[in-house]
Design an enzyme around this catalytic site. Structure first.
Site, PDB file in Angstrom:
ATOM      1  N   CYS A 105      53.724 113.016  96.907  1.00  0.00           N
ATOM      2  CA  CYS A 105      54.092 113.756  98.114  1.00  0.00           C
ATOM      3  C   CYS A 105      55.545 113.443  98.498  1.00  0.00           C
ATOM      4  O   CYS A 105      56.425 113.476  97.651  1.00  0.00           O
ATOM      5  CB  CYS A 105      53.096 113.420  99.228  1.00  0.00           C
ATOM      6  SG  CYS A 105      53.100 114.557 100.616  1.00  0.00           S
ATOM      7  N   THR A 106      55.798 113.117  99.760  1.00  0.00           N
ATOM      8  CA  THR A 106      57.175 112.891 100.215  1.00  0.00           C
ATOM      9  C   THR A 106      57.708 111.520  99.832  1.00  0.00           C
ATOM     10  O   THR A 106      58.809 111.151 100.260  1.00  0.00           O
ATOM     11  CB  THR A 106      57.286 113.086 101.734  1.00  0.00           C
ATOM     12  OG1 THR A 106      56.320 112.249 102.389  1.00  0.00           O
ATOM     13  CG2 THR A 106      57.038 114.533 102.115  1.00  0.00           C
TER      14      THR A 106
END
Length: 319
Positions: A105-106
Site C-alpha cells: 500500500c502506501t
C-alpha cells in the site's frame, strides 16, 4: 539453509492488515516447512505502536537492533501521510542492504521518500498513485497492477495485494506447492497475477456528472458486445464525436476507448470465472469478435491468456 529473516517495519498509524496479512503468509510457510522464515517486527525505538484502527502492536525490537533482512517489508497506513525523517533515514541506510525490499500500500511513499524507488517502476494503492507520481517524479508509477517487481524491489497495492505479493515471494523461495498450501489455509487465491488490475472499470472511472454521459457509461457496461465506437456512443449522448470524447474524458478521467477496453475485459473475466462458455463465445459476447483479439487484450492488460486466467481463477468443481 538458515531461515530467511523477514523484518516488518512498524510505526504509529500503520494499517494493521498490511502487517498481519504478509506476516500470516510467511508464518504459514514456516509452519509448512519449519526453518524457512524467521519473522521479526520492529519500530524505530522499539516502543509499541498504535495502528490506524486503534490496535496496539508490540514490536520484537528496535530497528537500530534489527538483523539484516532477507525481506524488509514496509507497510502503509495513515501514518505515511506525515513525514517521518528518522524512519526515512533508517530506510535510506538499510533498504539497499535488504535481500528484497517490499512495500505494501502506501509503504511505497516511505520508500520513495528515502530515494529507494528512483528510476524504478512501482505501484501503491490506486487512490495515492497520482500523488506518489507528482511528489516523486523520478519514480515510474504504474497505477494498474496489484503489485510490481523491479529488481530486488517489490511494491504492492492496497491491503490484500500485500498477501498476493507475499505468496509470490513464498512461491519463489519454496515452490508452488508450499505457496498453494498457504493460500488454501488462508482461503485466498494462488495467485492473482501481479499485473491484474487493482479495481473495476466502474471504480476506476469517475461517474460523469451529466446524465447523457452517465447513461452512456451504463449502456457500455450493459452492452459490452455492441458497437462501442466513439461515433456510436456520441450519437447516444446526442453530441458530436469530438465534443463527446472531450466531455467523457473530462468527467470520467479516461477516454471512451479506455473505458470500453476496461469494461470488456472485466466482462470477459467474469464469464471465464463464472461460466463454462467457450473462449470463442466469450470473445463475441465481450465485444472482441475473435478469440485472438481477446487473447491479445488479456496479455496486454493482465499478462495472462484467457485460458491461463480461467485456470487460475475459476473455482474448482465441487465433488
Amino acid at each position: 539453509m538458515a531461515p530467511r529473516t523477514v523484518l516488518l517495519v512498524l510505526f504509529d498509524g500503520v494499517q494493521s492488515l498490511d502487517v498481519t496479512g504478509p506476516a500470516e503468509v510467511f508464518a504459514g510457510a514456516e509452519q509448512h516447512i519449519p526453518g524457512s522464515y524467521r519473522i521479526r517486527t520492529a519500530s524505530l525505538d522499539g516502543d509499541p505502536v498504535r495502528t490506524s484502527s486503534g490496535l496496539t502492536l508490540v514490536p520484537d525490537l528496535a530497528l537500530t537492533e534489527a538483523p539484516a533482512a532477507d525481506v524488509l517489508l514496509v507497510p502503509g497506513g495513515q501514518g505515511t501521510r506525515r513525514p517521518d525523517p528518522p524512519l526515512t533515514d533508517w530506510l535510506r541506510a538499510h533498504g539497499p542492504r535488504a535481500g528484497r525490499l517490499v512495500s505494501v500500500c502506501t509503504g511505497a511513499v516511505r520508500l520513495a521518500e528515502a530515494g529507494l524507488l528512483d528510476g524504478r517502476r512501482a505501484t501503491t494503492h490506486w487512490a495515492y498513485c497520482a500523488k506518489l507520481a507528482r511528489d516523486h517524479p523520478a519514480v515510474d508509477v504504474d497505477p494498474d497492477p496489484i503489485y510490481v517487481r523491479d529488481g530486488h524491489v517489490a511494491t504492492s497495492a492496497g491491503v490484500t495485494a500485500g498477501i498476493d505479493l507475499a505468496l509470490a515471494l513464498v512461491e519463489e523461495d519454496l515452490g508452488r506447492e508450499t505457496a498453494l498450501s498457504v493460500a488454501r489455509h488462508l482461503v485466498v487465491f494462488l495467485r492473482r497475477p501481479g499485473n491484474q488490475a487493482q479495481f473495476s472499470a466502474q471504480l476506476a472511472a469517475q461517474t460523469a456528472r451529466r446524465e447523457p454521459l452517465r447513461d452512456v457509461q451504463t449502456w457500455i457496461s450493459e452492452h459490452p458486445g455492441a458497437d462501442l465506437g466513439v461515433e456510436t456512443l456520441a450519437a447516444r449522448a446526442r453530441l458530436s464525436p469530438r465534443h463527446f470524447a472531450r466531455a467523457f474524458r473530462a468527467e470520467t478521467g479516461m477516454s471512451p476507448g479506455r473505458y470500453v477496453d476496461r469494461v470488456r475485459i472485466e466482462h470477459a473475466r467474469r464469464l471465464l470465472e463464472d461460466t463454462r462458455d467457450g473462449v470463442e463465445e466469450i470473445s463475441r459476447a465481450s465485444g472482441y469478435g475473435t478469440p485472438e483479439a481477446m487473447r491479445r487484450a488479456f496479455l496486454k492488460a493482465l499478462g495472462a491468456s484467457p485460458a491461463e486466467y480461467r485456470r487460475r481463477f475459476r473455482p474448482a468443481p465441487s465433488h
